[in-house]
Write a protein that holds these residues in place. Sequence first.
Motif, PDB file in Angstrom:
ATOM      1  N   LEU A   1       0.814  -1.220   0.000  1.00  0.00           N
ATOM      2  CA  LEU A   1       0.000   0.000   0.000  1.00  0.00           C
ATOM      3  C   LEU A   1       0.846   1.268   0.000  1.00  0.00           C
ATOM      4  CD1 LEU A   1      -2.840  -0.900   2.536  1.00  0.00           C
ATOM      5  CD2 LEU A   1      -2.850  -1.128   0.042  1.00  0.00           C
ATOM      6  N   LYS A   2       2.095   1.169   0.433  1.00  0.00           N
ATOM      7  CA  LYS A   2       2.966   2.348   0.538  1.00  0.00           C
ATOM      8  C   LYS A   2       3.841   2.559  -0.694  1.00  0.00           C
ATOM      9  CE  LYS A   2       3.196   1.684   5.556  1.00  0.00           C
ATOM     10  NZ  LYS A   2       4.075   1.314   6.690  1.00  0.00           N
ATOM     11  N   THR A   3       3.778   1.638  -1.659  1.00  0.00           N
ATOM     12  CA  THR A   3       4.670   1.739  -2.814  1.00  0.00           C
ATOM     13  C   THR A   3       4.248   2.892  -3.733  1.00  0.00           C
ATOM     14  OG1 THR A   3       3.311   0.154  -4.044  1.00  0.00           O
ATOM     15  CG2 THR A   3       5.201  -0.726  -2.801  1.00  0.00           C
ATOM     16  N   PRO A   4       5.195   3.508  -4.436  1.00  0.00           N
ATOM     17  CA  PRO A   4       4.858   4.601  -5.355  1.00  0.00           C
ATOM     18  C   PRO A   4       3.895   4.171  -6.464  1.00  0.00           C
ATOM     19  CG  PRO A   4       7.219   4.576  -4.912  1.00  0.00           C
ATOM     20  CD  PRO A   4       6.655   3.324  -4.300  1.00  0.00           C
ATOM     21  N   HIS A   5       4.065   2.937  -6.981  1.00  0.00           N
ATOM     22  CA  HIS A   5       3.182   2.518  -8.075  1.00  0.00           C
ATOM     23  C   HIS A   5       1.748   2.314  -7.604  1.00  0.00           C
ATOM     24  CE1 HIS A   5       5.525  -1.027  -6.658  1.00  0.00           C
ATOM     25  NE2 HIS A   5       4.348  -1.599  -6.610  1.00  0.00           N
ATOM     26  N   PHE A   6       1.561   1.813  -6.359  1.00  0.00           N
ATOM     27  CA  PHE A   6       0.190   1.682  -5.871  1.00  0.00           C
ATOM     28  C   PHE A   6      -0.411   3.056  -5.595  1.00  0.00           C
ATOM     29  CE2 PHE A   6      -3.003   1.486  -2.529  1.00  0.00           C
ATOM     30  CZ  PHE A   6      -3.911   0.605  -3.088  1.00  0.00           C
ATOM     31  N   GLN A   7       0.383   3.949  -4.996  1.00  0.00           N
ATOM     32  CA  GLN A   7      -0.119   5.288  -4.715  1.00  0.00           C
ATOM     33  C   GLN A   7      -0.501   6.021  -6.002  1.00  0.00           C
ATOM     34  OE1 GLN A   7      -0.881   6.809  -1.789  1.00  0.00           O
ATOM     35  NE2 GLN A   7      -0.498   4.779  -0.873  1.00  0.00           N
ATOM     36  N   LYS A   8       0.282   5.824  -7.064  1.00  0.00           N
ATOM     37  CA  LYS A   8      -0.055   6.436  -8.351  1.00  0.00           C
ATOM     38  C   LYS A   8      -1.386   5.898  -8.862  1.00  0.00           C
ATOM     39  CE  LYS A   8       1.607   6.927 -13.114  1.00  0.00           C
ATOM     40  NZ  LYS A   8       2.667   6.582 -14.080  1.00  0.00           N
ATOM     41  N   TYR A   9      -1.577   4.582  -8.774  1.00  0.00           N
ATOM     42  CA  TYR A   9      -2.845   3.969  -9.192  1.00  0.00           C
ATOM     43  C   TYR A   9      -4.007   4.504  -8.350  1.00  0.00           C
ATOM     44  CZ  TYR A   9      -6.554   0.458  -8.828  1.00  0.00           C
ATOM     45  OH  TYR A   9      -7.768  -0.161  -8.734  1.00  0.00           O
ATOM     46  N   LYS A  10      -3.801   4.533  -7.023  1.00  0.00           N
ATOM     47  CA  LYS A  10      -4.880   4.931  -6.113  1.00  0.00           C
ATOM     48  C   LYS A  10      -5.317   6.365  -6.377  1.00  0.00           C
ATOM     49  CE  LYS A  10      -7.529   3.995  -2.544  1.00  0.00           C
ATOM     50  NZ  LYS A  10      -8.541   2.920  -2.594  1.00  0.00           N
ATOM     51  N   GLN A  11      -4.335   7.271  -6.476  1.00  0.00           N
ATOM     52  CA  GLN A  11      -4.673   8.679  -6.686  1.00  0.00           C
ATOM     53  C   GLN A  11      -5.204   8.922  -8.099  1.00  0.00           C
ATOM     54  OE1 GLN A  11      -4.721  10.843  -4.152  1.00  0.00           O
ATOM     55  NE2 GLN A  11      -4.071   9.094  -2.903  1.00  0.00           N
ATOM     56  N   GLY A  12      -4.651   8.203  -9.071  1.00  0.00           N
ATOM     57  CA  GLY A  12      -5.049   8.417 -10.454  1.00  0.00           C
ATOM     58  C   GLY A  12      -6.452   7.933 -10.781  1.00  0.00           C
ATOM     59  N   THR A  13      -6.955   6.975  -9.998  1.00  0.00           N
ATOM     60  CA  THR A  13      -8.264   6.391 -10.307  1.00  0.00           C
ATOM     61  C   THR A  13      -9.366   6.804  -9.320  1.00  0.00           C
ATOM     62  OG1 THR A  13      -7.735   4.377  -9.022  1.00  0.00           O
ATOM     63  CG2 THR A  13      -7.167   4.380 -11.378  1.00  0.00           C
ATOM     64  N   LEU A  14      -9.081   7.767  -8.461  1.00  0.00           N
ATOM     65  CA  LEU A  14     -10.080   8.165  -7.454  1.00  0.00           C
ATOM     66  C   LEU A  14     -11.406   8.563  -8.088  1.00  0.00           C
ATOM     67  CD1 LEU A  14      -8.047  10.230  -4.812  1.00  0.00           C
ATOM     68  CD2 LEU A  14      -9.218   8.043  -4.472  1.00  0.00           C
ATOM     69  N   SER A  15     -11.345   9.323  -9.166  1.00  0.00           N
ATOM     70  CA  SER A  15     -12.591   9.786  -9.801  1.00  0.00           C
ATOM     71  C   SER A  15     -13.213   8.724 -10.690  1.00  0.00           C
ATOM     72  CB  SER A  15     -12.311  11.046 -10.635  1.00  0.00           C
ATOM     73  OG  SER A  15     -11.455  10.741 -11.726  1.00  0.00           O
ATOM     74  N   MET A  16     -12.476   7.642 -10.958  1.00  0.00           N
ATOM     75  CA  MET A  16     -12.958   6.600 -11.869  1.00  0.00           C
ATOM     76  C   MET A  16     -13.716   5.494 -11.139  1.00  0.00           C
ATOM     77  SD  MET A  16      -9.494   6.201 -14.131  1.00  0.00           S
ATOM     78  CE  MET A  16      -8.618   7.621 -14.791  1.00  0.00           C
ATOM     79  N   VAL A  17     -13.335   5.243  -9.897  1.00  0.00           N
ATOM     80  CA  VAL A  17     -13.934   4.138  -9.136  1.00  0.00           C
ATOM     81  C   VAL A  17     -15.200   4.627  -8.440  1.00  0.00           C
ATOM     82  CG1 VAL A  17     -13.599   2.542  -7.214  1.00  0.00           C
ATOM     83  CG2 VAL A  17     -11.721   2.991  -8.812  1.00  0.00           C
ATOM     84  N   LYS A  18     -16.305   4.010  -8.768  1.00  0.00           N
ATOM     85  CA  LYS A  18     -17.591   4.394  -8.185  1.00  0.00           C
ATOM     86  C   LYS A  18     -17.939   3.549  -6.961  1.00  0.00           C
ATOM     87  CE  LYS A  18     -18.074   7.566 -11.174  1.00  0.00           C
ATOM     88  NZ  LYS A  18     -17.811   8.951 -10.730  1.00  0.00           N
ATOM     89  N   GLU A  19     -17.516   2.296  -6.953  1.00  0.00           N
ATOM     90  CA  GLU A  19     -17.764   1.412  -5.811  1.00  0.00           C
ATOM     91  C   GLU A  19     -16.549   0.516  -5.619  1.00  0.00           C
ATOM     92  OE1 GLU A  19     -21.357  -0.842  -6.017  1.00  0.00           O
ATOM     93  OE2 GLU A  19     -22.591   0.880  -6.613  1.00  0.00           O
TER      94      GLU A  19
END
Length: 382
Positions: A348-366
């Motif tokens: 959860l702390k890796t840069p690649h996961f953080q990039k995915y998490k922040q980049g898809t915030l508006s895309m994930v509805k549930e």
Amino acid sequence: MKKLIGIIALALAGSLSAMAQTTDHMDRIEVCKQNYHTLFGGEALTGQGTDPEMMDILQKFIFGEVFQTGNLSLKQREMITCVALATMQTLPQLKAHAGAALNVGVTPEELREVMYLTAPFIGFPKMLNAVATVNEVFKERGFSLFLEKQGKVTEKTRHETGKNIQDKLYPGGIASAMAGLPGDMGKEVERFLTDYFFGEIYSRGALDLHTRELLGYCILTTLEAESQLHSHYHGNINAGNTPETLTAAVIQCLPYIGFPAAVKALRIIKEEYAKPVPAENNLVRLSKITVDPSQLDAYNAFLKEEIEASMRLEPGVLTLYATAEKDVPHKVTILEIYADCAAYESHLKTPHFQKYKQGTLSMVKELELVDVKPLIPGLKIK
């Protein structure tokens, strides 16, 4: 870090290369000056004093190189340094670093707890020497010596509290090691460990459990307590510390304890890190995700990049298998298998996961996370 790991790798004939981090470093002289000023309020590399040549070597190595190794905060580094110095009873240096610890945000309560933590490892007399040294700093800073009490147990609760902590960190205790002592007194030693070490010391306030385990590992590293270093590696993992954090903590100890003791601890980390994690420790989860259909292509691109990086870079990520429903492609399910909880927390702390998490915030509805239990633990996906 490349320079420092290169030195250690020579001592180990390259055996630590698999755990080396490869971050680029700033110029060590500038970093040394910045860190030294932050810690002590003075200037480094002044060329003054009775032995300016050695001070130049010391300061650039410790504050310019070691302090850039691993992802430890200045606060963590100074607590580690203080606990190593207390263990060695190098009290003048402990006094200087106690002041530095306060300068970077370690509270008086935390600093005293760091000293109290040493007692089960080095005994009460040496712990009291360390506390007296820290108290001198408190007096000079105008702090009261009568800090808020941090004890959490009573005579009635110390055993149960200690057992709960011990069972979390060290399932099974030390019964096998103490069996067979004359007079069956091994049972008393086991009880001391549960009631005093874990019940009265580890349950105290000011420091959380994973910090206590990390500092305990640094004390054992300083003592070169090989047997305990093996078991406390797993205690740290169970407490939530990552192998990378443990490695950085040992390297933080290195300038104070020397290469032989540090290399011994690093070898043990390497050995334990290389052991396969029992399948029953795997964390298995289904992530059920509903994506905004209009952003599905962008989401899939983020997901593909994140999964490929995780599988390539993280040994603790065993499987990330993403699927989409045929008729409803914006309904995504990911089978996630991690070696253990620590591997998941590290992920959860890796840069690649953080990039995915922040980049898809508006895309994930549930998002629904479902922890599952494998019916055939350890079964591999071909």
